[in-house]
Scaffold this active site. Sequence first.
Site, PDB file in Angstrom:
ATOM      1  N   HIS A  60       2.413 -11.983  -1.250  1.00 54.68           N
ATOM      2  CA  HIS A  60       2.410 -12.885  -0.100  1.00 54.68           C
ATOM      3  C   HIS A  60       1.471 -14.066  -0.337  1.00 54.68           C
ATOM      4  CE1 HIS A  60       4.090  -9.594   2.772  1.00 54.68           C
ATOM      5  NE2 HIS A  60       5.035 -10.277   2.161  1.00 54.68           N
ATOM      6  N   HIS A  93       5.052  -5.033  -2.693  1.00 56.53           N
ATOM      7  CA  HIS A  93       4.951  -4.290  -1.432  1.00 56.53           C
ATOM      8  C   HIS A  93       5.830  -3.048  -1.392  1.00 56.53           C
ATOM      9  CE1 HIS A  93       3.992  -8.565  -0.604  1.00 56.53           C
ATOM     10  NE2 HIS A  93       2.919  -7.980  -0.132  1.00 56.53           N
ATOM     11  N   CYS A 115       3.293  -2.000  -6.290  1.00 54.45           N
ATOM     12  CA  CYS A 115       1.933  -1.621  -6.686  1.00 54.45           C
ATOM     13  C   CYS A 115       1.833  -0.091  -6.753  1.00 54.45           C
ATOM     14  CB  CYS A 115       0.914  -2.151  -5.672  1.00 54.45           C
ATOM     15  SG  CYS A 115      -0.762  -1.603  -6.064  1.00 54.45           S
ATOM     16  N   HIS A 143       6.435  -5.426   8.501  1.00 55.60           N
ATOM     17  CA  HIS A 143       5.850  -5.718   7.192  1.00 55.60           C
ATOM     18  C   HIS A 143       6.666  -4.975   6.128  1.00 55.60           C
ATOM     19  CE1 HIS A 143       3.050  -5.829   3.814  1.00 55.60           C
ATOM     20  NE2 HIS A 143       2.459  -6.846   4.424  1.00 55.60           N
ATOM     21  N   GLU A 145       5.908  -3.632   3.339  1.00 62.76           N
ATOM     22  CA  GLU A 145       5.368  -2.364   2.831  1.00 62.76           C
ATOM     23  C   GLU A 145       5.672  -1.224   3.799  1.00 62.76           C
ATOM     24  OE1 GLU A 145       1.155  -2.267   1.702  1.00 62.76           O
ATOM     25  OE2 GLU A 145       1.181  -0.140   2.250  1.00 62.76           O
ATOM     26  N   CYS A 213      -6.220   0.366   0.295  1.00 65.51           N
ATOM     27  CA  CYS A 213      -6.526   0.359  -1.136  1.00 65.51           C
ATOM     28  C   CYS A 213      -7.932  -0.175  -1.418  1.00 65.51           C
ATOM     29  CB  CYS A 213      -5.477  -0.456  -1.885  1.00 65.51           C
ATOM     30  SG  CYS A 213      -5.710  -2.227  -1.659  1.00 65.51           S
TER      31      CYS A 213
HETATM   32  S1  SF4 Z   1      -4.159  -3.187  -5.054  1.00 66.56           S
HETATM   33 FE1  SF4 Z   1      -3.973  -3.093  -2.803  1.00 66.56          FE
HETATM   34  S2  SF4 Z   1      -3.690  -5.178  -2.073  1.00 66.56           S
HETATM   35 FE2  SF4 Z   1      -3.293  -5.143  -4.279  1.00 66.56          FE
HETATM   36  S3  SF4 Z   1      -1.080  -4.901  -4.423  1.00 66.56           S
HETATM   37 FE3  SF4 Z   1      -1.992  -2.858  -4.582  1.00 66.56          FE
HETATM   38  S4  SF4 Z   1      -2.010  -2.065  -2.497  1.00 66.56           S
HETATM   39 FE4  SF4 Z   1      -1.655  -4.292  -2.354  1.00 66.56          FE
END
Ligand code: SF4
Length: 344
Positions: A60, A93, A115, A143, A145, A213
């Site tokens: 994003h 996401h 991720c 969202h 995700e 995270c």
């Molecule tokens: S580390 Fe965290 S903020 Fe970065 S892509 Fe992964 S889940 Fe999203």
Amino acid sequence: MPRIPGVRSRLKDTPVVGHKRVLLAAPRGYCAGVDRAVIAVEKALEHYGSPVYVRKQIVHNIHVVSELESKGAIFVEEVDEVPEGSHIVFSAHGVSPAVVNAASDRGLQAIDATCPLVTKVHREAVRFARDDFEILLIGHEGHEEVEGTAGEAPEHTTLVGSPDEADTVQVKDPNKVVWLSQTTLSVDETMETVRRLRARFPNLQDPPSDDICYATQNRQVAIKKVAQDADLVIVVGSANSSNSVRLVEVALEYGAKAAYRVDYASEIKQEWVDGVETVGVTSGASVPEVLVTEVLESLASAGYRDVEEVKTAEEDLMFSLPKELRTNLKGAKDKRALGGRNRP
Ligand code: SF4
């Protein structure tokens, strides 16, 4: 490469009572998951040639997306917009199994840049659904995700969008509920939501490990420290970046007198800095460092040349590239993404 608009600052160096300075939060900017996702698109373009299709924004950030577009990536909302047989990258996401199946039915060659920390939450959702738990998913409706995670177990998942919703959400069996969350929420607000859920459902189960995270948590801890001493906080990040928007909220909550989000330095308004001694600066997890540098240059032109970094954590996490690229790029030298590096 797309131009960064308004690099030349229009801010004036107006006098203040004390000393003008910048407190620069660290960690800030790119996380390991974003770095990996952006590199995945770049590698796919290098290897397969353009166009490479990407479902939704890969991360994003408006600048990152336009930079990849200029290299030949085509961003689409859904897989049915992609010509059959093409390469498609799924964004950081994550996607629901329904999207994976739709891409497969269309004969698309998918590269999954989800991720790994989002994938972890997907796995938790699958496991708890298999054990017949009702999942209270804390996150923001709409969202990407949240749609991806909920899509792993739609029959078992109820979205809880805020602490207030925790007071009213209904469950079938209060003794068989677990909470999971979006990875980019406010830690404090999420804990408040969990507290209120647990007040109603004392046997509420926790996720096996933090869903919010490391990058989201670290950026919030750093801006909390900065905000205590800042008259103004500037967060670099896009409007649809959940973790960037949370940084503005957290800064205000922890003492900043004012806080604003900008995509580019050119969006900083003169009235924000007039009379301000200390400006805090940070950036969301999807923001390349070049955009922060432009903000610092703009502030310097307004007299904020004294920059002090406020570091609250070190980050050295790295993720391997998506497996599809590791397999298909056999022989290529660069098989890893470097998490947290400052990309140009
Ligand atoms: S580390 Fe965290 S903020 Fe970065 S892509 Fe992964 S889940 Fe999203």
